[in-house]
Design an enzyme around this catalytic site. Structure first.
Site, PDB file in Angstrom:
ATOM      1  N   ASP A 148      12.894  35.057  20.879  1.00 29.09           N
ATOM      2  CA  ASP A 148      13.814  36.165  20.599  1.00 29.09           C
ATOM      3  C   ASP A 148      14.146  36.264  19.126  1.00 29.09           C
ATOM      4  O   ASP A 148      14.468  37.325  18.610  1.00 29.09           O
ATOM      5  CB  ASP A 148      15.079  36.030  21.445  1.00 29.09           C
ATOM      6  N   ARG A 154      22.953  43.727  22.388  1.00 24.79           N
ATOM      7  CA  ARG A 154      22.601  42.311  22.584  1.00 24.79           C
ATOM      8  C   ARG A 154      22.381  41.678  21.199  1.00 24.79           C
ATOM      9  O   ARG A 154      21.749  42.286  20.352  1.00 24.79           O
ATOM     10  CB  ARG A 154      21.347  42.165  23.465  1.00 24.79           C
ATOM     11  N   ASN A 206      15.006  31.132  22.021  1.00 27.22           N
ATOM     12  CA  ASN A 206      14.366  31.771  23.169  1.00 27.22           C
ATOM     13  C   ASN A 206      15.255  31.516  24.390  1.00 27.22           C
ATOM     14  O   ASN A 206      16.307  30.863  24.308  1.00 27.22           O
ATOM     15  CB  ASN A 206      12.943  31.228  23.383  1.00 27.22           C
ATOM     16  N   LYS A 207      14.826  32.000  25.510  1.00 27.22           N
ATOM     17  CA  LYS A 207      15.604  31.927  26.756  1.00 27.22           C
ATOM     18  C   LYS A 207      16.136  30.520  27.006  1.00 27.22           C
ATOM     19  O   LYS A 207      15.426  29.540  26.798  1.00 27.22           O
ATOM     20  CB  LYS A 207      14.706  32.395  27.901  1.00 27.22           C
ATOM     21  N   GLN A 222      14.182  35.318  35.360  1.00 29.00           N
ATOM     22  CA  GLN A 222      13.081  36.147  34.830  1.00 29.00           C
ATOM     23  C   GLN A 222      11.717  35.589  35.244  1.00 29.00           C
ATOM     24  O   GLN A 222      10.758  36.340  35.407  1.00 29.00           O
ATOM     25  CB  GLN A 222      13.142  36.202  33.290  1.00 29.00           C
ATOM     26  N   ARG A 231      14.461  44.260  29.059  1.00 28.36           N
ATOM     27  CA  ARG A 231      14.804  43.023  28.369  1.00 28.36           C
ATOM     28  C   ARG A 231      13.520  42.398  27.818  1.00 28.36           C
ATOM     29  O   ARG A 231      12.424  42.871  28.111  1.00 28.36           O
ATOM     30  CB  ARG A 231      15.616  42.063  29.262  1.00 28.36           C
ATOM     31  N   GLY A 232      13.715  41.327  27.032  1.00 27.69           N
ATOM     32  CA  GLY A 232      12.566  40.752  26.331  1.00 27.69           C
ATOM     33  C   GLY A 232      12.560  41.327  24.923  1.00 27.69           C
ATOM     34  O   GLY A 232      12.650  42.548  24.753  1.00 27.69           O
ATOM     35  N   ALA A 233      12.452  40.444  23.929  1.00 29.81           N
ATOM     36  CA  ALA A 233      12.698  40.867  22.544  1.00 29.81           C
ATOM     37  C   ALA A 233      11.890  42.099  22.098  1.00 29.81           C
ATOM     38  O   ALA A 233      12.480  43.094  21.635  1.00 29.81           O
ATOM     39  CB  ALA A 233      12.459  39.676  21.615  1.00 29.81           C
TER      40      ALA A 233
HETATM   41  O1  MRU Z   1      17.413  37.685  28.154  1.00 27.92           O
HETATM   42  P1  MRU Z   1      16.015  38.227  28.096  1.00 27.92           P
HETATM   43  O2  MRU Z   1      15.359  38.359  29.417  1.00 27.92           O
HETATM   44  O3  MRU Z   1      15.940  39.470  27.248  1.00 27.92           O
HETATM   45  O4  MRU Z   1      15.262  37.089  27.291  1.00 27.92           O
HETATM   46  C1  MRU Z   1      13.926  37.250  27.019  1.00 27.92           C
HETATM   47  C2  MRU Z   1      13.292  36.014  26.570  1.00 27.92           C
HETATM   48  O5  MRU Z   1      13.890  35.046  26.202  1.00 27.92           O
HETATM   49  C3  MRU Z   1      11.835  36.067  26.487  1.00 27.92           C
HETATM   50  O6  MRU Z   1      11.272  34.840  26.798  1.00 27.92           O
HETATM   51  C4  MRU Z   1      11.438  36.494  25.105  1.00 27.92           C
HETATM   52  O7  MRU Z   1      12.033  37.680  24.701  1.00 27.92           O
HETATM   53  C5  MRU Z   1       9.988  36.488  25.056  1.00 27.92           C
HETATM   54  S1  MRU Z   1       9.220  37.570  23.988  1.00 27.92           S
HETATM   55  C6  MRU Z   1       8.289  38.575  24.978  1.00 27.92           C
END
Ligand code: MRU
Length: 358
Positions: free
Chosen positions: A246, A88, A256-257, A205, A45-47
């Site tokens: 994201d 996603r 973002n999250k 996270q 996970r994470g963009a």
């Molecule tokens: O749902 P996730 O864990 O994929 O969400 C990730 C985030 O929101 C991160 O903060 C974001 O991708 C940061 S970029 C490295």
């Protein structure tokens, strides 16, 4: 240091982020359906990391294809791209990566390939090219994060405490991290930086991943619940907030999250700079404002349980929007691999995409 994701002869190998911090285990996926499921279930996970996984998933699917004609392989490419794209909706890096892989696929097939005349030879050639491109996307992502770190580090004063939300570190990228990359770069310059990590309900996270990653790297980190951020800001304990993103709209609105918007408003109220560190692949110039960014709605069970243990009445309704949108007026600067963008973002973001002039 761990590897978030890598291409191996056996398949696409990832650290299983659903098992951290209790267990550091790695999973290897041998088909694109497995990679798609890993993205959906947040093993990865994470963009930016999702973008790398999407590229590797496409490469793996095409590599495994039994198609013997280019037309058949093209049809299969569409099926693979569709499956990966459905995993996603919010992180634009996923769609960016699939689009880039498609462009490489079509461009390679359209160009004369001397000595590769039969469909079989052309299929073998384009498969190898896609595997190469997926690995290139991973290597570029790490380099881009390091560049962001160099640009962003100057924003942090030695002795600062920086608040971050979610995980925007090596685990969320090919390596090094976006927001955590900026912190790493500032520390590498000799600055003393402490981190407050929001736990980031409901998927945690911050608690499970950011705290683990920073502690492993020896970076001083204090875990707080999301509800404590305002308290520590008001007490003067936080000098900057840095998050990843994201998807960033053309006007600078940042998806973002979930909980990021709250952090941004609290930072504004307390006169603390709020920075977003994100590569150009996270900026979606096709969406004018954050209102048009699709927000993933995940299972309410993720809110009603912690690590599988119920914490709410089984019958109660719950909601789980996984992201929120921070209006650009709260964003002090966006840190990218090509430098900083500041308001007005309608002007500063397009300038980042302009070809560099000698
Ligand atoms: O749902 P996730 O864990 O994929 O969400 C990730 C985030 O929101 C991160 O903060 C974001 O991708 C940061 S970029 C490295």
């Amino acid at each position: 240091m761990f590897k978030t994701i890598e291409w191996t002869d056996e398949g696409v190998r990832m650290i299983d982020q659903t098992r951290l911090p209790v267990k550091e285990i790695y999973r290897t996926y041998q088909d694109y359906q497995g990679v798609a499921e890993a993205i959906r279930s947040m093993v990865i996970r994470g963009a930016p990391a999702i973008g790398v996984a999407a590229a590797m998933g496409v490469a793996l699917g095409v590599k495994n294809s039994p198609a013997t004609r280019v037309a058949g392989l093209r049809a299969e490419f569409d099926t693979i791209a569709e499956a990966i794209s459905r995993t996603r909706p919010t992180a634009v890096n996923l769609f960016w990566a699939v689009k880039r892989m498609r462009a490489v696929f079509e461009e390679w097939l359209a160009r004369p390939q001397p000595g590769l005349d039969s469909d079989q030879e052309r299929i073998a050639g384009v498969k190898a090219r896609l595997v190469e491109e997926a690995q290139r996307i991973l290597a570029e992502d790490i380099a881009v994060n390091e560049a962001m770190g160099r640009h962003g580090a100057a924003l942090l004063d030695g002795g600062s405490t920086v608040l971050t939300h979610c995980n925007a570190g090596a685990l969320a990228t090919g390596g090094y991290g976006t927001a955590l990359g900026v912190i790493r770069a500032a520390i590498a310059q000799g600055k003393q930086i402490r981190v407050f990590a929001d736990e980031t309900r409901p998927f945690l996270q911050g608690a499970r991943l950011t705290a683990w990653e920073l502690a492993k790297d020896g970076i001083p980190v204090t875990l707080i619940t999301d509800s404590m951020a305002g308290h520590f800001m008001k007490e003067g304990k936080v000098q900057a907030a840095i998050v990843g993103a994201d998807r960033i709209a053309a006007n600078g609105d940042v998806a973002n999250k979930i909980g990021t918007y709250t952090v941004a408003v609290l930072a504004h109220e307390n006169h603390i700079p709020f920075y977003v560190a994100a590569p150009l692949s996270t900026i979606d110039m096709s969406v004018a404002s954050g209102d048009q960014i699709p927000i993933e709605e995940r299972s309410p069970e993720e809110v009603k349980q912690v690590a599988g243990v119920p914490i709410a009445p089984a019958a109660v309704e719950a909601r789980h929007p996984a992201f929120d949108v921070t209006p650009h007026r709260y964003v002090t600067a966006i840190i990218t691999e090509r430098g900083l963008a500041r308001a007005p973002y309608e002007a500063s973001l397009p300038a980042l995409f302009a070809p560099a002039t000698a």
